[in-house]
Design an enzyme around this catalytic site. Structure first.
Site, PDB file in Angstrom:
ATOM      1  N   HIS A 157       0.827  -1.215   0.000  1.00  0.00           N
ATOM      2  CA  HIS A 157       0.000   0.000   0.000  1.00  0.00           C
ATOM      3  C   HIS A 157       0.849   1.248   0.000  1.00  0.00           C
ATOM      4  O   HIS A 157       0.526   2.239  -0.649  1.00  0.00           O
ATOM      5  CB  HIS A 157      -0.948  -0.008   1.192  1.00  0.00           C
ATOM      6  CG  HIS A 157      -2.044  -0.975   1.000  1.00  0.00           C
ATOM      7  ND1 HIS A 157      -3.053  -0.747   0.102  1.00  0.00           N
ATOM      8  CD2 HIS A 157      -2.256  -2.199   1.506  1.00  0.00           C
ATOM      9  CE1 HIS A 157      -3.854  -1.791   0.084  1.00  0.00           C
ATOM     10  NE2 HIS A 157      -3.388  -2.688   0.931  1.00  0.00           N
ATOM     11  N   ARG A 195      -3.561  -6.301 -17.382  1.00  0.00           N
ATOM     12  CA  ARG A 195      -3.254  -7.599 -16.761  1.00  0.00           C
ATOM     13  C   ARG A 195      -4.493  -8.044 -15.981  1.00  0.00           C
ATOM     14  O   ARG A 195      -4.656  -7.685 -14.818  1.00  0.00           O
ATOM     15  CB  ARG A 195      -2.055  -7.466 -15.821  1.00  0.00           C
ATOM     16  CG  ARG A 195      -0.719  -7.302 -16.526  1.00  0.00           C
ATOM     17  CD  ARG A 195       0.416  -7.330 -15.505  1.00  0.00           C
ATOM     18  NE  ARG A 195       1.696  -7.599 -16.123  1.00  0.00           N
ATOM     19  CZ  ARG A 195       2.607  -6.651 -16.403  1.00  0.00           C
ATOM     20  NH1 ARG A 195       2.344  -5.392 -16.123  1.00  0.00           N
ATOM     21  NH2 ARG A 195       3.762  -6.986 -16.963  1.00  0.00           N
ATOM     22  N   ARG A 239      -5.691  -8.469 -21.875  1.00  0.00           N
ATOM     23  CA  ARG A 239      -5.024  -9.773 -21.956  1.00  0.00           C
ATOM     24  C   ARG A 239      -5.845 -10.804 -21.197  1.00  0.00           C
ATOM     25  O   ARG A 239      -6.234 -10.560 -20.047  1.00  0.00           O
ATOM     26  CB  ARG A 239      -3.619  -9.683 -21.351  1.00  0.00           C
ATOM     27  CG  ARG A 239      -2.910 -11.032 -21.406  1.00  0.00           C
ATOM     28  CD  ARG A 239      -1.478 -10.911 -20.984  1.00  0.00           C
ATOM     29  NE  ARG A 239      -1.334 -10.740 -19.545  1.00  0.00           N
ATOM     30  CZ  ARG A 239      -0.162 -10.568 -18.940  1.00  0.00           C
ATOM     31  NH1 ARG A 239       0.952 -10.513 -19.655  1.00  0.00           N
ATOM     32  NH2 ARG A 239      -0.092 -10.422 -17.635  1.00  0.00           N
ATOM     33  N   GLU A 270       5.999 -13.887 -26.435  1.00  0.00           N
ATOM     34  CA  GLU A 270       6.849 -13.972 -25.241  1.00  0.00           C
ATOM     35  C   GLU A 270       7.511 -15.335 -25.114  1.00  0.00           C
ATOM     36  O   GLU A 270       8.152 -15.637 -24.113  1.00  0.00           O
ATOM     37  CB  GLU A 270       6.055 -13.600 -23.983  1.00  0.00           C
ATOM     38  CG  GLU A 270       4.736 -14.302 -23.820  1.00  0.00           C
ATOM     39  CD  GLU A 270       3.927 -13.794 -22.624  1.00  0.00           C
ATOM     40  OE1 GLU A 270       4.456 -13.054 -21.779  1.00  0.00           O
ATOM     41  OE2 GLU A 270       2.746 -14.163 -22.543  1.00  0.00           O
ATOM     42  N   ASN A 302       9.487  -9.483 -20.889  1.00  0.00           N
ATOM     43  CA  ASN A 302       9.819 -10.067 -19.581  1.00  0.00           C
ATOM     44  C   ASN A 302       9.940 -11.584 -19.696  1.00  0.00           C
ATOM     45  O   ASN A 302      10.913 -12.188 -19.236  1.00  0.00           O
ATOM     46  CB  ASN A 302       8.747  -9.730 -18.537  1.00  0.00           C
ATOM     47  CG  ASN A 302       8.464  -8.248 -18.474  1.00  0.00           C
ATOM     48  OD1 ASN A 302       9.268  -7.448 -18.936  1.00  0.00           O
ATOM     49  ND2 ASN A 302       7.331  -7.873 -17.933  1.00  0.00           N
ATOM     50  N   ASP A 303       8.920 -12.197 -20.299  1.00  0.00           N
ATOM     51  CA  ASP A 303       8.976 -13.652 -20.459  1.00  0.00           C
ATOM     52  C   ASP A 303       9.851 -14.040 -21.639  1.00  0.00           C
ATOM     53  O   ASP A 303      10.536 -15.064 -21.593  1.00  0.00           O
ATOM     54  CB  ASP A 303       7.563 -14.226 -20.618  1.00  0.00           C
ATOM     55  CG  ASP A 303       6.904 -14.428 -19.269  1.00  0.00           C
ATOM     56  OD1 ASP A 303       7.583 -14.931 -18.358  1.00  0.00           O
ATOM     57  OD2 ASP A 303       5.731 -14.061 -19.121  1.00  0.00           O
ATOM     58  N   ARG A 326      13.011 -15.515 -14.275  1.00  0.00           N
ATOM     59  CA  ARG A 326      13.013 -14.058 -14.061  1.00  0.00           C
ATOM     60  C   ARG A 326      12.916 -13.664 -12.594  1.00  0.00           C
ATOM     61  O   ARG A 326      13.106 -12.499 -12.238  1.00  0.00           O
ATOM     62  CB  ARG A 326      11.900 -13.389 -14.881  1.00  0.00           C
ATOM     63  CG  ARG A 326      10.496 -13.766 -14.480  1.00  0.00           C
ATOM     64  CD  ARG A 326       9.481 -13.370 -15.543  1.00  0.00           C
ATOM     65  NE  ARG A 326       8.694 -12.210 -15.177  1.00  0.00           N
ATOM     66  CZ  ARG A 326       7.571 -11.839 -15.789  1.00  0.00           C
ATOM     67  NH1 ARG A 326       7.124 -12.520 -16.835  1.00  0.00           N
ATOM     68  NH2 ARG A 326       6.902 -10.778 -15.421  1.00  0.00           N
TER      69      ARG A 326
HETATM   70  C1  PEP Z   1       5.918 -10.001 -20.389  1.00  0.00           C
HETATM   71  O1  PEP Z   1       6.103 -11.203 -20.188  1.00  0.00           O
HETATM   72  O2  PEP Z   1       6.740  -9.255 -20.938  1.00  0.00           O
HETATM   73  C2  PEP Z   1       4.663  -9.369 -19.939  1.00  0.00           C
HETATM   74  C3  PEP Z   1       4.370  -8.129 -20.248  1.00  0.00           C
HETATM   75  O3  PEP Z   1       3.823 -10.123 -19.184  1.00  0.00           O
HETATM   76  P1  PEP Z   1       3.993 -10.404 -17.607  1.00  0.00           P
HETATM   77  O4  PEP Z   1       5.104  -9.542 -17.109  1.00  0.00           O
HETATM   78  O5  PEP Z   1       2.664 -10.083 -17.019  1.00  0.00           O
HETATM   79  O6  PEP Z   1       4.306 -11.860 -17.620  1.00  0.00           O
HETATM   80 MG    MG Z   2       4.466 -12.563 -19.651  1.00  0.00          MG
END
Ligand code: PEP
Ligand code: MG
Length: 577
Positions: free
Chosen positions: A195, A302, A338, A437, A460-461, A471
């Protein structure tokens, strides 16, 4: 800086800026187990009634606070969560059972049940869910306050430029705090979604969380510096250090002013190419707040967060209201929704996923949705119904092959037909896109492009799967490197194939917000970036001051380099010019 002893405490930076002021140390609630056992069924009945009344009074109190707060969306959301928790059947049943079966009094039962729930949340190993422990603690404190007839805690009287120091900040503390006087936050516990972090970011107040017990030594009125840029707290600085930070604070304020001026300026390169900057969001409040940073819509909603902070799956109606709320806040701007991306690092407490040796490579996201069509269809129906209230698009996560897209399209068609049969309106030609991804998707972007309306690159993935680096694993974090030439080649291929097949390609992973990458990505041909809203002005500032010609030169040079270190160094130097 040569002050001999610099009392510096490190934590996690969650909201940028520099704050200098006097500490106000928030006390802990001192609810204690009494250990007194009940004497027979009459007392059991009395304690149950006491507990039930305390819950009713707590809910009434929160409703009352809510009614005074209509304009403040963050506080409202916090309070809605609190009401949900106060109504939580599991917590109620556990407390009642403890009273009637173990003869514990209501006070002790509430403390024990709340502590047990907090332990479970913290052990889930999920940053978001462990941050929700503060909500449970807060709901528990409120019930205990009513059980023990404690006086309501009034609004604290704070001086200007107060730095709040706390173990963690509960939602109630946030709400009763005179936030206009708070210039910084530092907490022992908490992560990026605590928070303290949410409120600080929303209000633009510098904050550092997760500082650990080192903060316990700070006394109210100590002079404190919160360095939200580096994630540091400086206690009782000497004159030289203080002057250094006053200068840093002024520089930051000047920069913020400049970035604010950019809010309504379009992201157009010096040679006239318009770039779309979108926000990554989790709810309607984020959507609304993103416009203040100059977002042009949402590139990634998300949806899993709607599924997380609760005890059962949201039904179609709840989901419909949620998506509709966001569509309305977007005021006609695009919103990429998504579909559910759970599994791996994102678990739902009420959805018992089987134990897996490699959850990141296992039953998750689209794989769950194609298996559990009931869950998928409910979500698709809710999104479709909400699509008449704005420009919604649907995006599928974790696609690894073309058959998954084809199957998802068939299911979408079935849901559309069912809605048509019921004469329910929806946007018939709603766009369907996929996240890129997984390396196989990036490599076969030419094939996948024929099936969808758009791509969004989830770096990210993509980085995790390309480099075989978890990650979230601290031990291998030095290998998690989006500037690795392998990752960059995949990104380049996706952008090229998207362009060749005439479909839109965006990027919604963290790399889109990394200013070191902006020129490179522009040079690769990326024209749509989606990121947390607060990063938009920084990326825009770069775009406005560069040309596509320069960006292409940078891209060419980078593709000739053979390692991430050299690439990062070159890009950082390019940004300075
Ligand atoms: C990603 O994988 O880059 C992505 C935006 O999704 P998340 O971080 O929610 O897995
Ligand atoms: Mg992802």
């Amino acid at each position: 800086m040569s002050d001999a002893v610099i009392n510096k405490i490190n934590g996690t930076k969650v909201s940028p800026g520099i704050a200098i002021g006097k500490a106000y140390v928030l006390g802990k609630s001192n609810q204690q187990i009494t250990g007194t056992l009940l004497n027979g069924p009459v007392e059991v009945q009395q304690e149950i009634v006491k507990f039930e009344n305390a819950v009713i009074n707590s809910i009434e109190e929160v409703e009352m606070i809510k009614s005074t707060l209509s304009a403040n969306t963050v506080s409202l959301e916090i309070l809605n969560v609190q009401i949900e928790l106060l109504q939580d059947e599991q917590i109620k049943t556990d407390v009642m059972e403890m009273i009637s079966l173990q003869y514990k009094n209501a006070n002790d039962s509430v403390i024990e049940v709340v502590e047990a729930s907090i332990t479970i949340l913290k052990n889930l190993n999920d940053d978001y869910l462990s941050a929700r422990a503060a909500d449970v603690q807060d709901a528990g404190n409120r019930i205990l306050k009513h059980l023990n007839n404690d006086k309501p805690t009034g609004c604290q009287v704070l001086e200007e430029d107060t730095i709040i120091i706390a173990e963690d900040i509960t939602p109630s503390e946030v709400i009763i705090m005179d936030i206009s006087k708070v210039s910084g936050f530092a907490t022992q516990a908490g992560g990026k979604t605590s928070h303290a972090a949410i409120v600080a970011k929303y209000r633009g107040i510098p904050a550092v969380v997760g500082c650990g017990t080192a903060l316990a030594g700070i006394q109210t009125n100590d002079l404190i510096i919160v360095d939200g840029e580096n994630g540091e707290i400086i206690v009782s600085p000497g004159t030289e250090v203080l002057n250094h930070y006053i200068e840093k604070k002024n520089d930051f304020l000047k920069q913020t002013l400049l970035l604010n001026e950019l809010k309504d300026v379009k992201a157009i390169t010096t040679d006239g190419v318009a770039i779309t900057l979108l926000a990554n969001i989790s709810n309607a409040a984020d959507m609304e707040a993103s416009f203040a940073f100059g977002s042009e819509g949402c590139g990634l909603l998300r949806t899993e967060l709607l599924f997380m902070n609760r005890t059962s799956f949201p039904n179609e109606e709840e989901q419909f209201e949620f998506y509709k709320g966001i569509a309305l806040k977007a005021k006609g701007k695009p919103v990429i929704v998504r579909t559910l991306d759970i599994g791996g690092d994102k678990q739902l407490p009420y959805f018992d996923l089987p134990y897996e040796q490699n959850p990141f490579l296992g039953y998750r996201a689209i794989r769950i949705c194609l298996d559990r069509k009931d869950i998928f269809k409910t979500q698709l129906a809710a999104i479709l119904r909400a699509s008449v209230f704005g420009d919604l698009k649907i995006m599928l996560p974790m696609i690894s092959n073309i058959l998954e897209i084809r199957e998802a399209k068939m299911i979408l068609q079935e849901v559309k037909s069912a809605l048509t049969a019921l004469q329910i309106k929806f946007q018939e030609d709603i766009q369907l896109g996929i996240m890129i991804e997984i390396p196989s998707a990036a490599v076969t972007a030419d094939l996948l492009a024929k099936e969808v309306d758009f791509f969004s690159i989830g770096t990210n993935d993509l980085c995790q799967y390309t480099l075989a680096v978890d990650r979230l694993n601290e031990q291998v974090k030095h290998l998690y490197e989006p500037f690795n030439p392998g990752v960059l080649r995949l990104i380049q291929n996706v952008i090229e194939q998207g362009k060749k097949h005439n479909i839109n390609t965006g990027m919604c992973g963290e790399l889109a917000a990394d200013v070191s990458a902006t020129l490179l990505l522009l040079g690769m041909g990326l024209r749509e970036f989606s990121m947390s809203a607060t990063s938009i002005p920084y990326v825009k500032n770069l775009i406005k001051n560069t040309s596509i010609t320069e960006a292409k030169e940078i891209h060419q040079h980078v593709m000739g380099l053979d390692n991430a270190e050299a690439i990062i160094h070159y890009l950082q130097e390019s940004n300075k010019q």
